[in-house]
Design a protein around this motif. Structure first.
Motif, PDB file in Angstrom:
ATOM      1  N   ALA A   1       9.852  -4.167  -4.551  1.00  0.00           N
ATOM      2  CA  ALA A   1       9.687  -2.891  -5.409  1.00  0.00           C
ATOM      3  C   ALA A   1       9.037  -1.787  -4.244  1.00  0.00           C
ATOM      4  O   ALA A   1       9.430  -0.642  -3.991  1.00  0.00           O
ATOM      5  CB  ALA A   1       9.635  -2.524  -6.725  1.00  0.00           C
ATOM      6  N   ARG A   2       8.329  -2.737  -3.956  1.00  0.00           N
ATOM      7  CA  ARG A   2       6.724  -1.732  -3.735  1.00  0.00           C
ATOM      8  C   ARG A   2       7.255  -1.824  -1.727  1.00  0.00           C
ATOM      9  O   ARG A   2       7.241  -0.696  -0.962  1.00  0.00           O
ATOM     10  CB  ARG A   2       5.852  -2.583  -3.006  1.00  0.00           C
ATOM     11  CG  ARG A   2       4.804  -2.434  -5.211  1.00  0.00           C
ATOM     12  CD  ARG A   2       3.427  -2.156  -4.761  1.00  0.00           C
ATOM     13  NE  ARG A   2       3.170  -3.486  -4.489  1.00  0.00           N
ATOM     14  CZ  ARG A   2       3.186  -5.319  -5.506  1.00  0.00           C
ATOM     15  NH1 ARG A   2       3.063  -4.493  -6.696  1.00  0.00           N
ATOM     16  NH2 ARG A   2       3.012  -6.357  -5.275  1.00  0.00           N
TER      17      ARG A   2
ATOM     18  N   GLY B   1       2.360   6.859   4.612  1.00  0.00           N
ATOM     19  CA  GLY B   1       3.814   7.595   3.455  1.00  0.00           C
ATOM     20  C   GLY B   1       5.633   6.860   4.906  1.00  0.00           C
ATOM     21  O   GLY B   1       6.110   7.884   4.019  1.00  0.00           O
ATOM     22  N   ARG B   2       4.948   6.778   6.169  1.00  0.00           N
ATOM     23  CA  ARG B   2       6.437   6.907   6.797  1.00  0.00           C
ATOM     24  C   ARG B   2       7.716   6.615   6.142  1.00  0.00           C
ATOM     25  O   ARG B   2       7.369   4.947   5.896  1.00  0.00           O
ATOM     26  CB  ARG B   2       5.758   6.916   8.534  1.00  0.00           C
ATOM     27  CG  ARG B   2       7.278   6.894   9.237  1.00  0.00           C
ATOM     28  CD  ARG B   2       6.964   6.379  10.580  1.00  0.00           C
ATOM     29  NE  ARG B   2       7.863   5.773  11.760  1.00  0.00           N
ATOM     30  CZ  ARG B   2       7.673   5.926  13.026  1.00  0.00           C
ATOM     31  NH1 ARG B   2       6.043   5.086  13.449  1.00  0.00           N
ATOM     32  NH2 ARG B   2       8.811   5.936  13.565  1.00  0.00           N
ATOM     33  N   LEU B   3       8.144   6.350   6.570  1.00  0.00           N
ATOM     34  CA  LEU B   3       9.705   5.412   6.025  1.00  0.00           C
ATOM     35  C   LEU B   3      10.776   5.251   7.130  1.00  0.00           C
ATOM     36  O   LEU B   3      10.423   5.910   8.446  1.00  0.00           O
ATOM     37  CB  LEU B   3      11.057   6.989   5.181  1.00  0.00           C
ATOM     38  CG  LEU B   3      10.061   6.808   3.588  1.00  0.00           C
ATOM     39  CD1 LEU B   3      11.067   7.742   3.212  1.00  0.00           C
ATOM     40  CD2 LEU B   3       9.522   5.962   2.784  1.00  0.00           C
TER      41      LEU B   3
ATOM     42  N   SER C   1       0.993  -0.986  -0.221  1.00  0.00           N
ATOM     43  CA  SER C   1      -0.287   0.282   0.082  1.00  0.00           C
ATOM     44  C   SER C   1       1.230   1.489   0.009  1.00  0.00           C
ATOM     45  O   SER C   1       2.145   1.184  -0.055  1.00  0.00           O
ATOM     46  CB  SER C   1      -0.908  -0.274   1.178  1.00  0.00           C
ATOM     47  OG  SER C   1      -0.303   0.210   2.473  1.00  0.00           O
ATOM     48  N   ARG C   2       0.180   1.886  -0.151  1.00  0.00           N
ATOM     49  CA  ARG C   2       1.130   3.451  -0.225  1.00  0.00           C
ATOM     50  C   ARG C   2       1.278   4.124   1.490  1.00  0.00           C
ATOM     51  O   ARG C   2       1.727   4.627   1.556  1.00  0.00           O
ATOM     52  CB  ARG C   2       0.264   4.579  -0.790  1.00  0.00           C
ATOM     53  CG  ARG C   2       0.412   4.289  -2.995  1.00  0.00           C
ATOM     54  CD  ARG C   2      -0.754   5.448  -3.566  1.00  0.00           C
ATOM     55  NE  ARG C   2      -0.753   5.301  -4.199  1.00  0.00           N
ATOM     56  CZ  ARG C   2       0.655   5.794  -5.070  1.00  0.00           C
ATOM     57  NH1 ARG C   2       1.388   6.458  -4.909  1.00  0.00           N
ATOM     58  NH2 ARG C   2       0.799   5.755  -6.731  1.00  0.00           N
TER      59      ARG C   2
END
Length: 243
Positions: free
Chosen positions: A177-178, A145-147, A135-136
């Motif tokens: 990749a996701r 969206g946190r890394l 998911s995004r």
């Protein structure tokens, strides 16, 4: 002496019943805790070397002084506990799909010392790791969206031996990749496998992340010192952003 066998909990889940049980091993003089999925063994406190190695090897690859980490799969908690041994870890999110497993840790039915639920850096997220990875929004419901600096995964038996079909598409260039989208540049993906190293799978990881290797973890069975087991920790580093 404690009872020789005790079923501590039994719960239905969407992928089958999960059972937490304790056995007293007379020859070792200790209690062993096990998680079962129906008749299938998921984890035993008798064999934890590779689960601990997943955390230690993964974090050893990081550069810097403060890290945010995700662990996919809670189980008996040995990978998460090994992550929290590092003072450099600022935060840990443990993603676990099976609510009963999280409940066992929150109720301290699983005798980790110190308990994961008592560490303010650790937070449980009850969700499907593979769905979040694709998911995004990612792994932190409070910060979409946190890394993260490291994502460490111990869910399936191996990339080609799955607990449930929902995870099958994850072990592909597209799936990884996701996942890489949720890592900082230079971040580490670690993956546990019950099998010996697979060079083809290592090459697949390298094609996605840019750098990958397989670390075999060999240990003996405490009940049979003449028998060794080898499992694997795969490590992949996301390519750093261009200067």
């Amino acid at each position: 002496m404690s009872k020789l066998f005790e079923e501590l909990d039994y719960r239905p889940t969407p992928i089958g019943p999960v059972i937490l049980r304790r056995r007293h091993i007379l020859s070792l003089g200790e209690d062993v805790f096990e998680i079962m999925l129906g008749e299938e063994h998921l984890m035993s406190s008798l064999f934890t070397a590779s689960e601990v190695a997943l955390a230690r090897l993964g974090l050893a690859e990081l550069e810097g002084e403060s890290f945010d980490v995700v662990v996919g799969g809670l189980g008996l908690g040995y990978t998460a506990a090994a992550v929290l041994e590092h003072d450099s870890v600022d935060s840990l999110i443990v993603v676990e799909m099976l609510d009963p497993v999280v409940d066992w840790h929150e109720r301290t039915l699983i005798p980790l010392d110190p308990p994961l639920a008592g560490d303010p850096r650790c937070r449980f997220v009850c969700d499907d790791f593979f769905a979040l990875a694709s998911s995004r929004k990612g792994f932190d419901p409070a910060k979409p969206g946190r890394l993260f600096h490291a994502i460490l995964i111990d869910i399936d038996h191996a990339p080609d031996r799955l607990l449930n079909r929902r995870s099958g598409s994850f072990y592909s260039p597209e799936g990884f990749a996701r996942l890489a989208d949720h890592l900082h540049p230079g971040g580490i993906m670690g993956l546990w496998s019950d099998d010996r190293p697979d060079s083809a799978f290592t090459e697949l990881l390298a094609s996605v992340f840019g750098e990958a290797r397989a670390e075999p973890v060999t240990f003996t069975n405490p009940l049979r010192h003449d028998r060794e087991f080898t499992q694997t920790v795969y490590l992949a580093r996301k390519s750093a952003a261009p200067a």
